[in-house]
Design a protein around this motif. Sequence first.
Motif, PDB file in Angstrom:
ATOM      1  N   HIS A 110       0.865  -1.182   0.000  1.00 26.54           N
ATOM      2  CA  HIS A 110       0.000   0.000   0.000  1.00 26.54           C
ATOM      3  C   HIS A 110       0.905   1.236   0.000  1.00 26.54           C
ATOM      4  O   HIS A 110       1.669   1.450   0.948  1.00 26.54           O
ATOM      5  CB  HIS A 110      -0.902   0.005   1.232  1.00 26.54           C
ATOM      6  N   ILE A 111       0.819   2.027  -1.041  1.00 31.22           N
ATOM      7  CA  ILE A 111       1.723   3.161  -1.220  1.00 31.22           C
ATOM      8  C   ILE A 111       0.899   4.437  -1.347  1.00 31.22           C
ATOM      9  O   ILE A 111      -0.031   4.519  -2.135  1.00 31.22           O
ATOM     10  CB  ILE A 111       2.604   2.983  -2.475  1.00 31.22           C
ATOM     11  N   ARG A 112       1.279   5.432  -0.562  1.00 35.11           N
ATOM     12  CA  ARG A 112       0.677   6.757  -0.675  1.00 35.11           C
ATOM     13  C   ARG A 112       1.762   7.705  -1.171  1.00 35.11           C
ATOM     14  O   ARG A 112       2.807   7.847  -0.560  1.00 35.11           O
ATOM     15  CB  ARG A 112       0.140   7.222   0.675  1.00 35.11           C
ATOM     16  N   GLY A 113       1.498   8.373  -2.285  1.00 32.18           N
ATOM     17  CA  GLY A 113       2.473   9.274  -2.874  1.00 32.18           C
ATOM     18  C   GLY A 113       2.921   8.757  -4.230  1.00 32.18           C
ATOM     19  O   GLY A 113       2.593   7.637  -4.635  1.00 32.18           O
ATOM     20  N   PRO A 114       3.702   9.545  -4.966  1.00 24.60           N
ATOM     21  CA  PRO A 114       4.146   9.155  -6.305  1.00 24.60           C
ATOM     22  C   PRO A 114       5.018   7.904  -6.276  1.00 24.60           C
ATOM     23  O   PRO A 114       5.830   7.723  -5.362  1.00 24.60           O
ATOM     24  CB  PRO A 114       4.949  10.376  -6.781  1.00 24.60           C
ATOM     25  N   GLN A 115       4.854   7.054  -7.272  1.00 28.07           N
ATOM     26  CA  GLN A 115       5.660   5.833  -7.347  1.00 28.07           C
ATOM     27  C   GLN A 115       7.146   6.155  -7.486  1.00 28.07           C
ATOM     28  O   GLN A 115       7.993   5.396  -7.021  1.00 28.07           O
ATOM     29  CB  GLN A 115       5.212   4.982  -8.544  1.00 28.07           C
ATOM     30  N   ASP A 116       7.454   7.285  -8.137  1.00 26.60           N
ATOM     31  CA  ASP A 116       8.853   7.634  -8.385  1.00 26.60           C
ATOM     32  C   ASP A 116       9.366   8.696  -7.416  1.00 26.60           C
ATOM     33  O   ASP A 116      10.296   9.444  -7.730  1.00 26.60           O
ATOM     34  CB  ASP A 116       9.021   8.131  -9.819  1.00 26.60           C
ATOM     35  N   ALA A 117       8.762   8.771  -6.232  1.00 24.34           N
ATOM     36  CA  ALA A 117       9.200   9.765  -5.236  1.00 24.34           C
ATOM     37  C   ALA A 117      10.658   9.543  -4.863  1.00 24.34           C
ATOM     38  O   ALA A 117      11.177   8.426  -4.906  1.00 24.34           O
ATOM     39  CB  ALA A 117       8.317   9.682  -3.995  1.00 24.34           C
ATOM     40  N   LYS A 118      11.324  10.621  -4.465  1.00 22.49           N
ATOM     41  CA  LYS A 118      12.750  10.543  -4.144  1.00 22.49           C
ATOM     42  C   LYS A 118      13.017   9.749  -2.872  1.00 22.49           C
ATOM     43  O   LYS A 118      14.082   9.155  -2.705  1.00 22.49           O
ATOM     44  CB  LYS A 118      13.320  11.956  -3.989  1.00 22.49           C
ATOM     45  N   LEU A 119      12.067   9.760  -1.949  1.00 17.85           N
ATOM     46  CA  LEU A 119      12.266   9.143  -0.640  1.00 17.85           C
ATOM     47  C   LEU A 119      11.154   8.141  -0.355  1.00 17.85           C
ATOM     48  O   LEU A 119      10.014   8.328  -0.781  1.00 17.85           O
ATOM     49  CB  LEU A 119      12.280  10.204   0.460  1.00 17.85           C
ATOM     50  N   THR A 120      11.507   7.087   0.392  1.00 14.67           N
ATOM     51  CA  THR A 120      10.527   6.071   0.777  1.00 14.67           C
ATOM     52  C   THR A 120      10.569   5.865   2.286  1.00 14.67           C
ATOM     53  O   THR A 120      11.640   5.636   2.858  1.00 14.67           O
ATOM     54  CB  THR A 120      10.815   4.735   0.079  1.00 14.67           C
ATOM     55  N   LEU A 121       9.410   5.951   2.894  1.00 20.06           N
ATOM     56  CA  LEU A 121       9.267   5.677   4.321  1.00 20.06           C
ATOM     57  C   LEU A 121       8.291   4.524   4.493  1.00 20.06           C
ATOM     58  O   LEU A 121       7.165   4.581   4.009  1.00 20.06           O
ATOM     59  CB  LEU A 121       8.748   6.908   5.063  1.00 20.06           C
ATOM     60  N   VAL A 122       8.729   3.466   5.154  1.00 19.51           N
ATOM     61  CA  VAL A 122       7.879   2.302   5.423  1.00 19.51           C
ATOM     62  C   VAL A 122       7.593   2.260   6.920  1.00 19.51           C
ATOM     63  O   VAL A 122       8.508   2.389   7.731  1.00 19.51           O
ATOM     64  CB  VAL A 122       8.555   0.991   4.967  1.00 19.51           C
ATOM     65  N   GLU A 123       6.322   2.078   7.269  1.00 19.77           N
ATOM     66  CA  GLU A 123       5.939   1.969   8.676  1.00 19.77           C
ATOM     67  C   GLU A 123       5.156   0.683   8.898  1.00 19.77           C
ATOM     68  O   GLU A 123       4.205   0.394   8.165  1.00 19.77           O
ATOM     69  CB  GLU A 123       5.078   3.154   9.108  1.00 19.77           C
ATOM     70  N   TYR A 124       5.579  -0.092   9.898  1.00 20.97           N
ATOM     71  CA  TYR A 124       4.801  -1.256  10.347  1.00 20.97           C
ATOM     72  C   TYR A 124       3.827  -0.760  11.414  1.00 20.97           C
ATOM     73  O   TYR A 124       4.243  -0.147  12.404  1.00 20.97           O
ATOM     74  CB  TYR A 124       5.717  -2.336  10.898  1.00 20.97           C
ATOM     75  N   ILE A 125       2.541  -1.037  11.190  1.00 19.29           N
ATOM     76  CA  ILE A 125       1.506  -0.450  12.042  1.00 19.29           C
ATOM     77  C   ILE A 125       0.629  -1.516  12.681  1.00 19.29           C
ATOM     78  O   ILE A 125       0.579  -2.664  12.249  1.00 19.29           O
ATOM     79  CB  ILE A 125       0.600   0.511  11.243  1.00 19.29           C
ATOM     80  N   ASP A 126      -0.040  -1.100  13.723  1.00 18.40           N
ATOM     81  CA  ASP A 126      -1.143  -1.828  14.334  1.00 18.40           C
ATOM     82  C   ASP A 126      -2.236  -0.788  14.547  1.00 18.40           C
ATOM     83  O   ASP A 126      -1.977   0.284  15.097  1.00 18.40           O
ATOM     84  CB  ASP A 126      -0.702  -2.445  15.667  1.00 18.40           C
ATOM     85  N   PHE A 127      -3.456  -1.079  14.104  1.00 21.15           N
ATOM     86  CA  PHE A 127      -4.520  -0.090  14.186  1.00 21.15           C
ATOM     87  C   PHE A 127      -4.857   0.282  15.628  1.00 21.15           C
ATOM     88  O   PHE A 127      -5.501   1.306  15.866  1.00 21.15           O
ATOM     89  CB  PHE A 127      -5.779  -0.602  13.460  1.00 21.15           C
ATOM     90  N   GLU A 128      -4.427  -0.536  16.581  1.00 18.46           N
ATOM     91  CA  GLU A 128      -4.679  -0.215  17.985  1.00 18.46           C
ATOM     92  C   GLU A 128      -3.469   0.442  18.646  1.00 18.46           C
ATOM     93  O   GLU A 128      -3.518   0.797  19.823  1.00 18.46           O
ATOM     94  CB  GLU A 128      -5.058  -1.502  18.736  1.00 18.46           C
ATOM     95  N   CYS A 129      -2.389   0.620  17.893  1.00 17.43           N
ATOM     96  CA  CYS A 129      -1.168   1.229  18.434  1.00 17.43           C
ATOM     97  C   CYS A 129      -1.365   2.737  18.576  1.00 17.43           C
ATOM     98  O   CYS A 129      -1.664   3.435  17.605  1.00 17.43           O
ATOM     99  CB  CYS A 129       0.018   0.937  17.518  1.00 17.43           C
ATOM    100  N   GLU A 130      -1.176   3.226  19.772  1.00 18.27           N
ATOM    101  CA  GLU A 130      -1.415   4.645  20.050  1.00 18.27           C
ATOM    102  C   GLU A 130      -0.262   5.538  19.631  1.00 18.27           C
ATOM    103  O   GLU A 130      -0.367   6.768  19.701  1.00 18.27           O
ATOM    104  CB  GLU A 130      -1.680   4.828  21.546  1.00 18.27           C
ATOM    105  N   TYR A 131       0.848   4.932  19.197  1.00 18.30           N
ATOM    106  CA  TYR A 131       2.037   5.725  18.868  1.00 18.30           C
ATOM    107  C   TYR A 131       2.392   5.661  17.394  1.00 18.30           C
ATOM    108  O   TYR A 131       3.439   6.156  16.986  1.00 18.30           O
ATOM    109  CB  TYR A 131       3.222   5.266  19.718  1.00 18.30           C
ATOM    110  N   CYS A 132       1.553   5.015  16.578  1.00 22.01           N
ATOM    111  CA  CYS A 132       1.804   4.997  15.138  1.00 22.01           C
ATOM    112  C   CYS A 132       1.634   6.410  14.569  1.00 22.01           C
ATOM    113  O   CYS A 132       0.975   7.266  15.164  1.00 22.01           O
ATOM    114  CB  CYS A 132       0.858   4.018  14.445  1.00 22.01           C
ATOM    115  N   ALA A 133       2.225   6.630  13.401  1.00 16.85           N
ATOM    116  CA  ALA A 133       2.291   7.989  12.853  1.00 16.85           C
ATOM    117  C   ALA A 133       0.920   8.618  12.675  1.00 16.85           C
ATOM    118  O   ALA A 133       0.745   9.817  12.884  1.00 16.85           O
ATOM    119  CB  ALA A 133       3.042   7.958  11.523  1.00 16.85           C
TER     120      ALA A 133
END
Length: 617
Positions: free
Chosen positions: A450-473
Motif C-alpha cells: 500500500h503506497i501513498r504518494g508518487p511511485q517515483d518519489a525521491k524518498l521512501t518511508l515504510v511503517e509497520y503499524i497496528d490499528f490499535e497502536c497509540e504511537y503509530c504515525a
Amino acid sequence: MQNFADRKPGLGQIVRSLRTESGSAMFLALVTVLALAWANSPLSESYFALWHQEVGFDVGPVGMHMTLHHWINDGLMVIFFFVVGLEVRQEFAHGSLRDRSRAQLALIAGVAGVALPALVYAFVVSLSGGSGLGGWGAVVGTDTAFMLGALAIVGPRLSGQLRVFLLTLTVVDDFLAVSIIGIVYSDEIKLVPLLIALACLIGLWALGRSRQWITGPYVIIVIVLWFATVSSGVHASLAGMIAGLLIPAYPTQRQEVVAARQLFRDFWQSPSAASARGVNRGLARGISVNERMHEVLRWPTALLVVPIFALANAGVDLRGGLLADSLGSSVTWGVIAGLVLGKLLGIGFATLLAVRMGLGRPPEGVGMGSVFGGAALSGIGFTVSLLVIGLAFGSTTDLGRQATVGVLVSMVLAVALGWLIFKIAAKRWGEETADLPMVLDPTVDPEVDHIRGPQDAKLTLVEYIDFECEYCAHATGSWDDLRAQFGDDLRYVVRHLPHHPHGPLAAKASEAAANQGEFWRWLDFVFTHQDALEREHLLAYAEELGLNVDRFIQDMDSEAVAQRVNRDLVSAEASGAHATPTFFVEGRRLLGDYDARTLTAALEARRRGTRTQEAPR
C-alpha cells in the motif's frame, strides 16, 4: 545564549563522544591510567594523602565524619548502585525480564557467572594455603559500563541484541554481587539505625503502591535511608540497590500523554507561569518516577561518579617489587582466573546448556559465538571488584594491592579474549552481527504494498503499524507533519504488524477495504476510532464509508486476506521489526526515537546521501 559546547565544535564533539558507551568507557580507562600514573609518580604521597583526608559535617546533634575515600566508596557509589536498582526495576516492569524465557536464561547464566568465578578463585587461592580466601567476592561482579563500552569497540559491527542479552544478564549479576557485598562485607550491625533504614524501605514501597509521581518524597527518603544504612554497619550499596528496586516503573501511559498535550495547548494559547507549571507537572505524570530519576542520574553516574571512584581506587603503587610479588601471589592469579576464565566458562557454558535443554532461548540474531564473546567481556570486574577488595583486604595492604593488580590485568585479558572470540565467531560461523536484521525484506513492491504518494518519489518511508497502536504515525499526527514537509518527494508505505488484542481483525478489515480500493480512506478513518475496534464497529465503519458491506464481510473472513496480512508479518520478522511503530527510511530500520522531527532529519539525511545510523552493507 549560545551553548558553550556549540561555540567550539571540537568540544561539542568530545561531549557527544563521552555520552556514548564506547566514549564513556575510554574516559574511564583514561582516568584509571591517570590514577596509576599519579600513584607511581614523584607525587604519589599526595595521591594517597588526598583520599585519607577527613571530611564531615555537623548539623546540631546529627553529624558524619569519614575519610574522602569512604565518602566516595560509601557515598558516591550508592548513587551507582541506586541507578543499577532503577535499571533492574525497569527490566522487570517493561523490559527483557518480562519475557519468561529470557528471564530464565539470564537467571541461569547470571548465577553461573557469579558462582563459578568464586569457586575458581577459592580453588586457586587454596592451592597456596588459603591466605586471602576472604576476597572471593572480588570476582563475582561485572562492570556494566566498561563491558558495554568494550562491546561497542571490539564486538560485532551491529550488536544490539547481544547488548540486550548482556544487560539482562548483568541485572542478575549486579543484584547478586551487591547482595554479597551487603551481607558478607558489612561491619558490625547496629540495631536502631537498621530499623530506621527498614522503615525507609517500607516508606519507599508505600509511595510506590500509592503511585506517587512527584520525585521529591522519594529523594528525601533515599537520603535518610543512606544515613541510616551507613550508621547501621550494613554496606550502603545494598540499600542503594534495594531503594532503586522500590522506585516504581511502568510503561508510558497514553492517557497522560494526551492530557499533557492539552496542557501544552493551554500554555500555547495563554502562556503564563501557572500554565507552564501545569505543563511540567503533566509531562512528569506521563513518565514513571523511575525513568525520570534514571534519565537524570544515568550520565552523571557514568561520567562523574564512576570515574571519581576509579581515580580513588585504581591507583596502586607498583614500585617496590609489587609486580614481582603479584606474579607469585595466589590472590592475583585467583582474581585473574576467576574473572577471565570463571566468567567465560560460567556464563558461556551455562547459556549453551540451558538453550540445549530448552530452558531458555537466546535473543534473535545472537549466535553462541557472540554469547561466548560477551561472556569473556563480562570478566571486566573493575568497579565491584575494587570495592570488594577495599572491604576485604583494604586497598593499601599487600593483599589488596596484589588483588588490584589482578583486576587491572583481568580487564586487559578479558577485552583481548572477547575480541579474539568475536573474530573467530565471525570468520568460522559467519556471526558478523549480533542484532536483529536492519534491512527491509522484501523491498517495496508497488503490486502488493500500500503506497501513498508518487511511485517515483525521491524518498521512501515504510511503517509497520497496528490499528490499535497509540504511537503509530497516524495516531500521533507525525504523518501529517511529514506530508506537509516533503509533499510529493515522499512515498509512504504501510505494512501490518498487529500485536494488540484487536490488531489482527482490524488489519484484515483494512485489507477487505483495500479490495474495494479504499485502503487509505479506511486507514485515516479507523485511526481516529482506536478505542472501538470490535467486529461490529468495523462493520459499522464499512457502512459509514460507503463500502459494499456483504463483500467486505466475505473478504475480511477470507483466506486470501489472512495470507496478505501474514505476508507482512513474515516481512516484519525478516526485517527486524518486533513492535509498532517501526520505521524504515530508504529500506533501513530507524533506531531510537520516531517523532516527526527525528523522521524528518533521517529522511533529509538520506536525501543528502548520508546515513544517520549504522546498518548492514
